[in-house]
Enzyme design. Structure first.
Site, PDB file in Angstrom:
ATOM      1  CG  ASP A 168      -0.271  -0.385   2.513  1.00 39.34           C
ATOM      2  OD1 ASP A 168       0.977  -0.309   2.584  1.00 39.34           O
ATOM      3  OD2 ASP A 168      -0.960  -0.756   3.461  1.00 39.34           O
ATOM      4  CG  HIS A 196      -5.392  -2.063   8.891  1.00 41.83           C
ATOM      5  ND1 HIS A 196      -5.399  -0.692   8.998  1.00 41.83           N
ATOM      6  CD2 HIS A 196      -4.139  -2.442   9.246  1.00 41.83           C
ATOM      7  CE1 HIS A 196      -4.207  -0.275   9.383  1.00 41.83           C
ATOM      8  NE2 HIS A 196      -3.429  -1.306   9.550  1.00 41.83           N
TER       9      HIS A 196
HETATM   10  P1  PGA Z   1       2.740  -1.690  12.725  1.00 45.99           P
HETATM   11  O1  PGA Z   1       1.590  -1.503  11.651  1.00 45.99           O
HETATM   12  O2  PGA Z   1       3.636  -2.755  12.222  1.00 45.99           O
HETATM   13  O3  PGA Z   1       3.430  -0.337  12.746  1.00 45.99           O
HETATM   14  O4  PGA Z   1       2.088  -2.036  14.027  1.00 45.99           O
HETATM   15  C1  PGA Z   1       0.838  -2.603  11.292  1.00 45.99           C
HETATM   16  C2  PGA Z   1      -0.318  -2.182  10.429  1.00 45.99           C
HETATM   17  O5  PGA Z   1      -0.921  -1.116  10.683  1.00 45.99           O
HETATM   18  O6  PGA Z   1      -0.656  -2.926   9.497  1.00 45.99           O
END
Ligand code: PGA
Length: 246
Positions: A67, A143
């Site tokens: 993304d 998500h």
């Molecule tokens: P993070 O993000 O690894 O910074 O916890 C994960 C995400 O939001 O998919």
């Protein structure tokens, strides 16, 4: 879905790097699916180290990221283009032409322009032969990529409105909420589920609740990560803090 629990966060990164390295050693033309966020950083550091030590050669490999924020220039320090350059691509020898991150800043920024961008991205993945191994982490709201909790799963790469939960959790990287993009271009659930193998890394106590929900809920678009129950080859690597409610 198989899961393995490690006592420390660094071990999760080491184990994930080992799986990605083994895949590359078996198949030098591997098509990787990569993710951003803080959880994958230890894995990327290890891959860079192994490249520097001459263990890994990425010159025939390809990659597709999950993304990108809409509207941030690629050289913005909070863009995922920038993140990937800083944390991985700047330190390995994957040719620039083999690296794909969704274009969050296309010329045509209307519905048709975003749809064309998404379609071109899914087409490029298909033309590369599909993703061999996809890295995922999970948001505290469940998500994967930026596929936010919703009434339905969206199959293809598409533009999505970020939920307030995601804005609240990522706003710390921006000077203010006004500066943070409120939309993103993300691979869809179908784009992710077509990967032949999925490795999910999850660390830290703030993920314990969502890990429990993901593992124990039926497939449900309100917790997007539950779709992974339908994938035949998912390995979840957790530290003890993230696994504490299992
Ligand atoms: P993070 O993000 O690894 O910074 O916890 C994960 C995400 O939001 O998919």
């Amino acid at each position: 879905m198989q899961y393995q629990v490690f006592s420390r966060e660094e071990q999760v990164g080491q184990a994930a790097a080992t799986l990605f390295a083994a895949q590359l050693l078996r198949k030098p033309t591997t098509v990787f699916g990569f993710a951003t966020g803080s959880t994958p950083i230890p894995m990327y550091r290890q891959l860079v180290r192994w490249y520097e030590e001459g263990v890994l050669d990425f010159s025939y490999a390809h990659s597709f990221n999950l993304d990108e924020y809409c509207g941030l220039p690629a050289d913005h320090p909070q863009s995922y283009h920038y993140f990937m350059r800083e944390n991985l691509f700047g330190g390995i020898n994957m040719p620039a032409a083999h690296i794909h991150v969704p274009n969050g800043n296309p010329k045509q920024q209307d519905d048709a322009g975003w749809a064309a961008e998404g379609e071109a991205y899914d087409m490029a993945i298909a033309e590369a032969g599909g993703i061999d191994i996809q890295l995922l982490s999970i948001g505290a709201n469940g998500h994967i990529g930026f596929n936010e909790p919703d009434e339905v799963f969206i199959r293809d790469t598409h533009r999505i409105k970020l939920t307030q939960a995601t804005i609240d959790s990522n706003v710390r990287f921006f000077d203010s909420e006004d500066e943070m993009p409120k939309t993103a271009l993300t691979m869809g659930i179908g784009s992710i589920m077509r990967a032949r193998e999925i490795v999910m890394v999850i660390t830290g106590p703030n993920k314990a609740d969502i890990v429990h929900q993901m593992m124990h809920s039926e497939i449900n678009p309100k917790i997007p990560a539950t779709i992974l129950h339908a994938h035949p080859n998912v390995r979840v690597l957790l530290d003890e803090a993230a696994a504490s409610k299992l």
